[in-house]
Design a protein around this motif. Structure first.
Motif, mmCIF file in Angstrom:
data_model
loop_
_atom_site.group_PDB
_atom_site.id
_atom_site.type_symbol
_atom_site.label_atom_id
_atom_site.label_comp_id
_atom_site.label_asym_id
_atom_site.label_seq_id
_atom_site.Cartn_x
_atom_site.Cartn_y
_atom_site.Cartn_z
ATOM 1 N N THR A 1 -31.731 34.342 44.354
ATOM 2 C CA THR A 1 -31.549 33.572 43.120
ATOM 3 C C THR A 1 -32.064 32.149 43.287
ATOM 4 O O THR A 1 -32.750 31.608 42.408
ATOM 5 N N VAL A 2 -31.742 31.526 44.409
ATOM 6 C CA VAL A 2 -32.239 30.170 44.673
ATOM 7 C C VAL A 2 -33.757 30.162 44.752
ATOM 8 O O VAL A 2 -34.425 29.295 44.167
ATOM 9 N N GLN A 3 -34.327 31.129 45.451
ATOM 10 C CA GLN A 3 -35.780 31.187 45.580
ATOM 11 C C GLN A 3 -36.431 31.370 44.214
ATOM 12 O O GLN A 3 -37.454 30.736 43.906
ATOM 13 N N ALA A 4 -35.846 32.231 43.389
ATOM 14 C CA ALA A 4 -36.404 32.443 42.049
ATOM 15 C C ALA A 4 -36.274 31.185 41.200
ATOM 16 O O ALA A 4 -37.205 30.814 40.462
ATOM 17 N N ALA A 5 -35.130 30.509 41.282
ATOM 18 C CA ALA A 5 -34.936 29.286 40.496
ATOM 19 C C ALA A 5 -35.918 28.192 40.915
ATOM 20 O O ALA A 5 -36.412 27.431 40.076
ATOM 21 N N ARG A 6 -36.212 28.111 42.201
ATOM 22 C CA ARG A 6 -37.174 27.118 42.677
ATOM 23 C C ARG A 6 -38.564 27.358 42.103
ATOM 24 O O ARG A 6 -39.332 26.408 41.885
ATOM 25 N N ARG A 7 -38.894 28.623 41.860
ATOM 26 C CA ARG A 7 -40.246 28.968 41.396
ATOM 27 C C ARG A 7 -40.363 29.008 39.877
ATOM 28 O O ARG A 7 -41.452 29.150 39.341
ATOM 29 N N THR A 8 -39.243 28.885 39.196
ATOM 30 C CA THR A 8 -39.233 29.027 37.742
ATOM 31 C C THR A 8 -39.673 27.740 37.058
ATOM 32 O O THR A 8 -39.173 26.656 37.358
ATOM 33 N N THR A 9 -40.619 27.881 36.136
ATOM 34 C CA THR A 9 -41.024 26.776 35.269
ATOM 35 C C THR A 9 -41.225 27.345 33.876
ATOM 36 O O THR A 9 -41.929 28.350 33.701
ATOM 37 N N LEU A 10 -40.617 26.710 32.875
ATOM 38 C CA LEU A 10 -40.615 27.238 31.527
ATOM 39 C C LEU A 10 -40.959 26.148 30.524
ATOM 40 O O LEU A 10 -40.956 24.968 30.846
ATOM 41 N N ASP A 11 -41.234 26.585 29.316
ATOM 42 C CA ASP A 11 -41.473 25.673 28.206
ATOM 43 C C ASP A 11 -40.196 25.642 27.374
ATOM 44 O O ASP A 11 -39.877 26.612 26.694
ATOM 45 N N PHE A 12 -39.437 24.556 27.480
ATOM 46 C CA PHE A 12 -38.134 24.488 26.818
ATOM 47 C C PHE A 12 -38.295 24.554 25.310
ATOM 48 O O PHE A 12 -39.083 23.810 24.719
ATOM 49 N N HIS A 13 -37.536 25.446 24.680
ATOM 50 C CA HIS A 13 -37.506 25.518 23.225
ATOM 51 C C HIS A 13 -36.167 26.096 22.808
ATOM 52 O O HIS A 13 -35.702 27.067 23.408
ATOM 53 N N THR A 14 -35.572 25.518 21.779
ATOM 54 C CA THR A 14 -34.253 25.968 21.354
ATOM 55 C C THR A 14 -34.308 27.073 20.311
ATOM 56 O O THR A 14 -33.300 27.743 20.066
ATOM 57 N N SER A 15 -35.472 27.297 19.686
ATOM 58 C CA SER A 15 -35.537 28.288 18.605
ATOM 59 C C SER A 15 -36.684 29.277 18.744
ATOM 60 O O SER A 15 -36.787 30.214 17.959
ATOM 61 N N GLN A 16 -37.566 29.093 19.715
ATOM 62 C CA GLN A 16 -38.677 30.013 19.917
ATOM 63 C C GLN A 16 -38.580 30.640 21.301
ATOM 64 O O GLN A 16 -37.977 30.077 22.211
ATOM 65 N N ALA A 17 -39.186 31.824 21.428
ATOM 66 C CA ALA A 17 -39.188 32.509 22.721
ATOM 67 C C ALA A 17 -40.430 33.368 22.833
ATOM 68 O O ALA A 17 -40.908 33.920 21.836
#
Length: 386
Positions: A131-147
């Motif tokens: 979980t830590v390894q995955a969280a370190r590699r995660t980068t996202l485009d923050f959006h509250t209403s789109q996915a």
């Protein structure tokens, strides 16, 4: 090493803490201790682990804790934020150091981390590591209403949300959705859904190792509908601590899912800003899914959430919004004033108020969340039947 036997009427009466193994049928305290050290490759900790064998209403157990002198030196008051620095661990270069930090934090638990046998403990440590390894590699485009999700392995269903395509690997689909180094693309997420994907990825990777039939069932379910929000918590996660018995404010184990509440009633009305969901990475750092190379310290997260109240505005559609650029500028400005930083952190590093109330509350939650048991004979991860 302690050499004690005790009998009590309940686990609460024993005041159990640290790591508790219920299955002591293979020889009791001594054998369990040797198994713990060997299975977790923790022989270097042998000199500072205290063992306790006993019986309560749930049956026999062997409990492992960090010796009191080491606990006081390494994590006074159960504060694990400085554990990595105090022990000079470097998980970026040595994967075993992350495992060591996880094990030490579990041993320091003020409330018992309980397992039915050693296999479940080993799986729990591996899930946290993944979980830590995955969280370190995660980068996202923050959006509250789109996915968005990768179209080669995901599809959107109007009645339930994103499902994986038949024949797609759940592990691959989760990885592509969260890790641009693999997919080449940033996808839009809320922080809450992002923590679900990261936690689920860690669980699925361990199921592939220890319980493939359950992974197959999980993967088949995800082609029909996702498990999300409150049901995700109920199916996949355990929660430790409560409003009545809060965990120490600075006690975290790498791989914990953590909520920081926005204690300002007005800005908490802005969609996506009710609080912030993160993964504890260890070393005093929390995931930043939008800028993964800039993980949050506890202080940074508190300062950011505090400034949301000063960056609230109403958009053209009449919706409450937060100006992220203004938040960043306000945080940078306040960092030049140590007195103001101390004032804000004193306010924010209080336990949150109960849901429905904001009176005198800070942003610190009283609980932590982590994965359920997953091994074939002892799993309590029960998938819903539609």
């Amino acid at each position: 090493m302690a050499n004690m036997i005790q009998t009590d009427s309940s686990a609460a009466a024993t005041g159990l803490c640290g790591i508790v193994i219920r299955d002591a049928s293979d020889g009791g305290r001594a054998a369990a201790r040797e198994s713990l050290l060997a299975r977790l490759d923790a022989q270097d900790l042998a000199h500072c682990i205290t063992t306790l064998e006993g019986r309560d209403a749930a049956g026999r157990y062997v409990a492992f804790t960090l010796a009191s002198d080491q606990a006081h030196a390494w994590a006074p008051g159960h504060d694990t934020l400085q554990l990595r620095d105090r022990l000079q661990l470097d998980p970026d270069k040595r994967s075993a150091d992350l495992t060591c930090e996880i094990v030490l934090a579990l041993l320091l638990g003020p409330v018992a981390h309980e397992f039915p046998d050693m296999d479940e403990l080993v799986s729990a440590v591996r899930i946290r590591h993944a979980t830590v390894q995955a969280a370190r590699r995660t980068t996202l485009d923050f959006h509250t209403s789109q996915a968005e999700r990768p179209e080669d392995c995901w599809a959107y269903k109007e009645d339930c949300g994103f499902v994986i395509l038949p024949g797609a690997s759940l592990i691959e689909a989760l990885t592509k959705a969260t890790q641009p180094d693999v997919s080449g693309t940033l996808y839009s997420f809320s922080c809450y859904r992002a923590t679900e994907y990261v936690m689920l990825l860690g669980i699925a990777q361990e199921l592939a190792r220890c319980n493939p039939p359950l992974l197959a069932q999980l993967q088949q379910l995800w082609t029909a509908r996702p498990i999300k929000s409150g049901q995700f918590h109920d199916v996949f996660l355990r929660e430790q601590g409560s409003m009545e018995r809060p965990l120490p404010q600075h006690y975290f184990v790498p791989g914990d899912r953590v909520w920081f509440r926005n204690p300002d009633a007005a800005s908490a009305e802005a969609s996506g800003y009710e609080g912030s969901w993160v993964i504890y990475l260890g070393g005093g750092l929390f995931s930043n899914f939008w800028k993964r190379d800039q993980p949050y310290t506890l202080a940074a997260k508190c300062l950011e959430i505090y400034q949301w109240r000063h960056a609230l505005y109403i958009d053209a559609e009449g919706q409450e919004r937060i100006d992220e650029a203004k938040v960043e500028a306000l945080v940078a400005s306040v960092l030049t004033d140590p007195t103001e930083v101390e004032r804000i952190l004193t306010l924010m590093q209080r336990y949150r108020a109960p849901r429905g109330s904001f009176e005198n509350g800070g942003c610190m939650d009283t609980t932590r969340e982590f994965a359920r048991w997953v091994c074939p004979d002892t799993s309590d991860l029960v998938l819903p039947v539609d």
